[in-house]
Design a protein around this motif. Sequence first.
Motif, short mmCIF file in Angstrom:
data_model
loop_
_atom_site.label_atom_id
_atom_site.label_comp_id
_atom_site.label_asym_id
_atom_site.label_seq_id
_atom_site.Cartn_x
_atom_site.Cartn_y
_atom_site.Cartn_z
N UNK A 1 -0.63 -3.00 -12.50
CA UNK A 1 -0.75 -4.29 -11.81
C UNK A 1 0.38 -4.33 -10.80
N UNK A 2 0.16 -4.97 -9.68
CA UNK A 2 1.21 -5.06 -8.66
C UNK A 2 2.20 -6.13 -9.11
N UNK A 3 3.42 -5.68 -9.41
CA UNK A 3 4.49 -6.58 -9.82
C UNK A 3 5.34 -6.93 -8.61
N UNK B 1 0.82 -1.21 0.00
CA UNK B 1 0.00 0.00 0.00
C UNK B 1 0.85 1.26 0.00
N UNK B 2 1.95 1.27 0.74
CA UNK B 2 2.84 2.43 0.77
C UNK B 2 3.43 2.72 -0.61
N UNK B 3 3.78 1.68 -1.33
CA UNK B 3 4.34 1.85 -2.67
C UNK B 3 3.26 2.29 -3.66
N UNK B 4 2.06 1.73 -3.54
CA UNK B 4 0.97 2.15 -4.40
C UNK B 4 0.60 3.61 -4.15
N UNK C 1 -6.37 -5.24 -9.40
CA UNK C 1 -5.97 -5.82 -8.13
C UNK C 1 -6.50 -7.25 -8.05
N UNK C 2 -5.57 -8.21 -7.93
CA UNK C 2 -5.94 -9.62 -7.84
C UNK C 2 -6.10 -10.02 -6.38
N UNK C 3 -7.17 -10.74 -6.10
CA UNK C 3 -7.44 -11.25 -4.76
C UNK C 3 -8.01 -12.65 -4.90
N UNK C 4 -8.29 -13.30 -3.80
CA UNK C 4 -8.71 -14.70 -3.85
C UNK C 4 -10.03 -14.90 -4.61
N UNK C 5 -10.85 -13.88 -4.74
CA UNK C 5 -12.12 -14.01 -5.45
C UNK C 5 -12.02 -13.63 -6.92
N UNK C 6 -10.84 -13.23 -7.37
CA UNK C 6 -10.65 -12.83 -8.76
C UNK C 6 -9.88 -11.53 -8.86
N UNK D 1 11.16 -0.61 -6.93
CA UNK D 1 9.78 -1.09 -7.02
C UNK D 1 8.87 0.04 -7.50
N UNK D 2 9.11 1.26 -7.00
CA UNK D 2 8.33 2.42 -7.46
C UNK D 2 8.49 2.57 -8.97
N UNK D 3 9.72 2.48 -9.45
CA UNK D 3 9.98 2.60 -10.89
C UNK D 3 9.23 1.52 -11.67
N UNK D 4 9.26 0.29 -11.18
CA UNK D 4 8.57 -0.81 -11.87
C UNK D 4 7.06 -0.60 -11.87
N UNK D 5 6.51 -0.15 -10.74
CA UNK D 5 5.08 0.11 -10.65
C UNK D 5 4.67 1.29 -11.54
N UNK D 6 5.52 2.32 -11.61
CA UNK D 6 5.22 3.46 -12.49
C UNK D 6 5.22 3.04 -13.96
N UNK D 7 6.14 2.15 -14.33
CA UNK D 7 6.14 1.64 -15.72
C UNK D 7 4.82 0.93 -16.00
#
Length: 107
Positions: free
Chosen positions: A89-91, A20-23, A41-46, A74-80
Amino acid sequence: MGRLLYGSDGQAFEMDDRVLAHLRVVFMNKLRRAEPFLFHYSEHTGTRSMWVHPAVPIVFHFYGGRPPAINRGWIDALMREANSAHGLRIVPEPETAAPLETAEPQI
């Protein structure tokens, strides 16, 4: 565990405080530039997808007592991801030598 609340109806996304802090950094960087984007956002229900727009209220609720350290790689990867055609998507977090800073907001 933290919670991202989105929209006036409070759509809730439960996730680890560290994720959450990175997002939060990615969301705030995109929205301060008025760049809406798609978030998956992927979770157990889909997988849920939402259009993130500066006009929609967002709450980042952290349950932990200490702010997580921020990994710049990680910030750089998430920004890409957020800048891509398919949306954010959370990588997986890449390994780095040391975190660069904490998630404490700067005033």
